[in-house]
Enzyme design. Sequence first.
Site, PDB file in Angstrom:
ATOM      1  N   SER A  91      44.962  38.357  51.186  1.00  0.00           N
ATOM      2  CA  SER A  91      43.776  37.505  51.220  1.00  0.00           C
ATOM      3  C   SER A  91      44.034  36.010  51.276  1.00  0.00           C
ATOM      4  O   SER A  91      43.092  35.239  51.403  1.00  0.00           O
ATOM      5  CB  SER A  91      42.876  37.806  50.009  1.00  0.00           C
ATOM      6  OG  SER A  91      42.276  39.062  50.142  1.00  0.00           O
ATOM      7  N   LYS A 129      38.796  28.600  45.057  1.00  0.00           N
ATOM      8  CA  LYS A 129      38.111  29.853  45.373  1.00  0.00           C
ATOM      9  C   LYS A 129      37.205  30.222  44.201  1.00  0.00           C
ATOM     10  O   LYS A 129      37.606  30.100  43.039  1.00  0.00           O
ATOM     11  CB  LYS A 129      39.145  30.958  45.641  1.00  0.00           C
ATOM     12  CG  LYS A 129      38.534  32.285  46.114  1.00  0.00           C
ATOM     13  CD  LYS A 129      39.613  33.293  46.472  1.00  0.00           C
ATOM     14  CE  LYS A 129      39.020  34.596  46.989  1.00  0.00           C
ATOM     15  NZ  LYS A 129      40.058  35.576  47.387  1.00  0.00           N
ATOM     16  N   SER A 140      40.117  37.852  51.897  1.00  0.00           N
ATOM     17  CA  SER A 140      38.849  37.476  51.284  1.00  0.00           C
ATOM     18  C   SER A 140      38.706  35.974  51.015  1.00  0.00           C
ATOM     19  O   SER A 140      37.613  35.487  50.727  1.00  0.00           O
ATOM     20  CB  SER A 140      38.681  38.219  49.951  1.00  0.00           C
ATOM     21  OG  SER A 140      39.695  37.829  49.025  1.00  0.00           O
TER      22      SER A 140
END
Length: 481
Positions: A173, A74, A149
């Site tokens: 998330s 990420k 997210s």
Amino acid sequence: MSYIKKLRARLDSGEISAVELTKEYLAKIKEQDKRINSVITLCEAEALKEAEDADAIISAGKQGLLTGIPILHKDLFCTKGIRTTAASKMLDNFVAPYDSTVTKNCKDQGMVTLGKLNMDEFAMGSTNEHSYYGAVSNPWDLERVPGGSSGGSAAAVAAGFAPISTGSDTGGSVRQPASFCGLTAMKPSYGSTSRFGMVAFASSFDQAGIFAHYAEDVAIMLDAIAGECEFDSTCVGVKENHFTQDLEKDISGKVIGVDESLIKDLPEQIQEAVLKTLDNFKKLGAEIKSVKVPDLKEALSTYYIITPAEAAANLARYDGIRYGYRNPEARDLDELYRKSRTDGFGAEVKRRIMIGNYVLASSQYDSYYNKAQQLRKVMTDQINQIFTQVDVIFMPASPSEAFKKGDKLDPVSAYLSDIYTIPANISGLPAIAFPIGFANNLPVGGQLMAKAFNDNILTQMVVQYQKHYGIEEFILEQARI
């Protein structure tokens, strides 16, 4: 069941080299990610160099379980010499001079970094529509969101761009995107993994997590990235093999707490999947016990007061002077601050900064922020009290399957997507999401939550569940080895 172990066997037998494996994944990303938009930065040269190093280690017979295994990160984990954007214009050209503890631990294990993944800007969002680099598509249906997210992290693994990805979990998330994309993902106990080098959203909630198809791979990876860190005072670390120590043990006698009121209002197909999952756990010897969890709407309100306050403080550092985007037209210092932040942040980030500054204002502090912190403590105590009666609590991971892009542009409706995941973040407890069925031909997930630092119970229970009931139907054909 483990992709990591399958790849390990292929690498060790000489069936494939780390360089060849890396080239396969890189080619797949370049060919297919145009439709999904999960990767912000492809690290081709760096990945091939790391793969060459891994092959040398394998040839010398000094490999570990993760040597040569590809991974995607990420894009809020700092990677030395590679840009880290947090999916924001503010950090579009930021190249970190150091590695985060999470990425360093992966490198130290010999893993190969393929690239950096799309996300909601500064990890603020539940749809991955709030990215400077564009929305991410769900591989199950390109018209739908992958969740957020960590939407890029979920979409990339679901599409077969890597066997593993890292994510972060502030309010769900990793767990909500796992539910939307048919994956297994875990937020470990707060403090078990380091936040050093992880771009901050809300520091008392943020925690690194892992996406994979199988719970065994999640456990293996969490063991790899967890541990004490001298650069993070909140990281207490965990013992070696904390997440994998009980994977082979059966779950007979484990007590699962269920709040029936959270199930009865679910859409019919999700409700059926939940009830079938609980029945399967009973067949494995677990006991189901009725419990009452704290009011989830109160938890949601608490979360959306405290996290914007922490975000407003954390994002104050992006001022156009120290680092990050600088507006070239500013004529004085005040204008530089104002224009750099106005242009550099997206709408959702600015919304949360404004909420955060409002609840921290001296005139509002006691009415909002202080009361929310008090309620956080009460809820944590209430949840911990439940664990005097049960080993884990089961909840859905999301109130729906993946929805279409643009369906939840109203921020309040989007915030409700996190209603089942937020309690674990408020209380700092570990929680794991895993696929349990389908609704409208799209995957849906369940979630188990345990007492702090009882992470091993969660990985044990889901590994045993997947061993007996399988997850092959949740793996897209394009993602199979």
